[in-house]
Design an enzyme around this catalytic site. Structure first.
Site, PDB file in Angstrom:
ATOM      1  N   GLY A  90      64.012 100.430  12.999  1.00 15.57           N
ATOM      2  CA  GLY A  90      63.429  99.965  14.257  1.00 15.57           C
ATOM      3  C   GLY A  90      63.928 100.803  15.410  1.00 15.57           C
ATOM      4  N   ASN A  91      63.651 100.359  16.607  1.00 11.74           N
ATOM      5  CA  ASN A  91      64.131 101.086  17.785  1.00 11.74           C
ATOM      6  C   ASN A  91      64.432 100.096  18.904  1.00 11.74           C
ATOM      7  OD1 ASN A  91      61.636 100.758  19.475  1.00 11.74           O
ATOM      8  ND2 ASN A  91      60.766 101.804  17.694  1.00 11.74           N
ATOM      9  N   ARG A  92      64.947 100.615  20.011  1.00 12.00           N
ATOM     10  CA  ARG A  92      65.479  99.733  21.059  1.00 12.00           C
ATOM     11  C   ARG A  92      64.427  99.258  22.057  1.00 12.00           C
ATOM     12  NH1 ARG A  92      69.961 102.875  23.930  1.00 12.00           N
ATOM     13  NH2 ARG A  92      70.098 100.977  25.169  1.00 12.00           N
ATOM     14  N   SER A  93      63.167  99.559  21.825  1.00 13.75           N
ATOM     15  CA  SER A  93      62.136  99.146  22.793  1.00 13.75           C
ATOM     16  C   SER A  93      62.120  97.619  22.980  1.00 13.75           C
ATOM     17  CB  SER A  93      60.770  99.612  22.297  1.00 13.75           C
ATOM     18  OG  SER A  93      59.768  99.084  23.126  1.00 13.75           O
TER      19      SER A  93
ATOM     20  N   ALA B 172      56.561 101.870  21.219  1.00 15.83           N
ATOM     21  CA  ALA B 172      57.449 102.844  20.587  1.00 15.83           C
ATOM     22  C   ALA B 172      57.152 102.780  19.100  1.00 15.83           C
ATOM     23  CB  ALA B 172      58.899 102.501  20.877  1.00 15.83           C
TER      24      ALA B 172
END
Ligand code: CTP
Length: 401
Positions: free
Chosen positions: A203-206, A276
């Site tokens: 995943g990512n920090r969006s 993102a």
């Protein structure tokens, strides 16, 4: 907009129900602050049902979160309807012995007041002096109207009709014109999650805040929005879910996002890819949890579809496509260069270039963005809250169309 509606103790409070309903229907977040006395006319249950938010009259609830100040500081607009002679006098003197008084002292937002009282009380020198004081401080006074009053008397003192209060309040708040009316818009937001096994993902920090702000700004300005949301932080979607001009669809992975945005874009005049999207995913998702005793694990990754490039290829005539770029850059010149290259590579009409780092861009309320268009120039810049950036994005889109 975040709107506080103060209600003081007059029979006209029943008409304020329509004011709150109209604001909510138009997508505003409305918090009602009644005085104790006003609850004799319209009760808490009605305000909570109509505003869809809890209602309190007490300064002492949520003390730790300084709720009594928070309402005033968060407000974009404060309306007091009906405003009794007593409440007007308290406002003029700055008395804050209830939540409404505190909210009015804590706010710097435009304040719109709709007086309602018997003609004799309205005409009294004290009331007229209070009105003059409030006017001199920039408070907008709407009404009262001349007409039949409770008890059969008639004269000035009647609260103006709900639609007049709403119109005056929105004008005072400088609500943006409906300059996107009838536009159909598709927006993506959040971070995709690519599963590895039943409990893990890439995943990512969006947080999804910027994309949701883009959707809300468009809808508040009259557009119909199809919002495709990947993972977003708790609460970020709340206003969008209640907005009458926003339809929310969920997509978890890049592949789901690709399908959802392709479908949403067939009908859209403007497409904004603010999500993102993970660039890679695991081709063979494990059916069982990968365990430590399996030893060192090597993940093979395959490239995901580039959703944005796919949308640009399928673009129909007259459609405007906007991308976002999150870049780590040493300075503005490097940010600009990266933005120009990425805009050309993606083939979008407008690229919103955002500087990110460990401390910047993610999970914060503030943002700073350069807009690069097809002339490969920085067409405009914006900094401030994510809503300010969102409105600047729509201004830039309107200039292109
Ligand atoms: N994007 C997309 N699909 C992907 C990756 C990105 O649609 N698989 C979109 C994003 O929504 C954004 C834009 O492309 O609007 C730019 O995203 P960014 O991650 O900055 O670009 P990348 O193409 O991944 O480039 P980089 O090599 O810099 O990571």
């Amino acid at each position: 907009m975040f709107v506080v509606v103060g209600v003081s103790g007059g029979i006209a409070a029943y008409k304020t129900v329509q004011v709150v309903r109209a604001l909510v229907t138009n997508g505003h977040e409305v918090h009602v602050v009644p005085t104790e006395n006003s609850l004799r006319f319209v009760g808490t249950a009605t305000w909570e049902a109509i505003s869809r938010h809890p209602v309190t009259t007490s300064v002492h609830d949520d003390v730790a979160e300084v709720r009594h100040v928070a309402l005033g500081t968060q407000a974009d607009l404060v309306i007091v309807a009906p405003a009794t002679a007593n409440t007007l006098a308290k406002m003029a003197a700055g008395i804050s012995d209830n939540l409404l008084g505190v909210t009015l002292l804590a706010t710097t937002a435009p304040v719109v007041v709709a007086p309602a009282m018997h003609t004799a009380m309205w005409d009294h020198a004290a009331t007229q002096a209070n009105i003059a004081t409030l006017r001199s401080r920039g408070v907008h006074i709407v009404g009262p109207a001349d007409g039949l009053l409770t008890g059969g008397d008639s004269g000035p003192g009647r609260m103006v009709e709900p639609d007049e209060i709403v119109a005056a309040a929105l004008a005072a708040a400088g609500a943006p014109a409906s300059d996107l009316a009838e536009l159909r818009v598709a927006v993506s937001t959040g971070g995709t999650r690519e599963p590895i096994d039943p409990v893990r993902f890439l995943g990512n920090r969006s947080s999804g805040k910027q994309g949701v702000a883009v959707a809300l700004a468009a809808a508040d300005r009259g557009a119909y929005v199809h919002l495709v949301a990947a993972h977003v932080d708790d609460g970020v979607l709340d206003r969008a879910l209640h907005h009458p001009r926003i339809a929310v669809e969920r997509a978890v992975t890049a592949v789901e996002m690709d399908a959802a945005m392709r479908a949403a874009s067939t009908e859209a005049d403007v497409v904004v890819m603010a999500a993102a999207v993970a660039d890679f995913s695991v081709p063979e998702v494990s059916d069982v949890k990968i365990r430590k005793e399996d030893g060192t694990v090597t993940l093979d990754l395959v490239e995901n579809p580039d959703v944005l490039i796919g949308l640009v290829r399928a673009r129909h005539p007259g459609q405007t496509i906007v991308g976002f770029a999150a870049e780590t850059a040493a300075d503005d010149a490097e940010l600009r260069e990266r933005g120009i290259r990425k805009r050309a590579r993606k083939g979008v009409d407008l690229l919103a270039v955002n500087r990110v780092g460990w401390q910047e861009g993610f999970e914060t309320a503030e943002n700073r963005v350069l807009f690069v268009d097809a002339t490969d120039e920085v067409a405009s810049q914006a900094s401030g809250t994510k809503r300010v950036v969102a409105d600047a994005l729509w201004d830039a889109v309107l200039r292109l169309r």
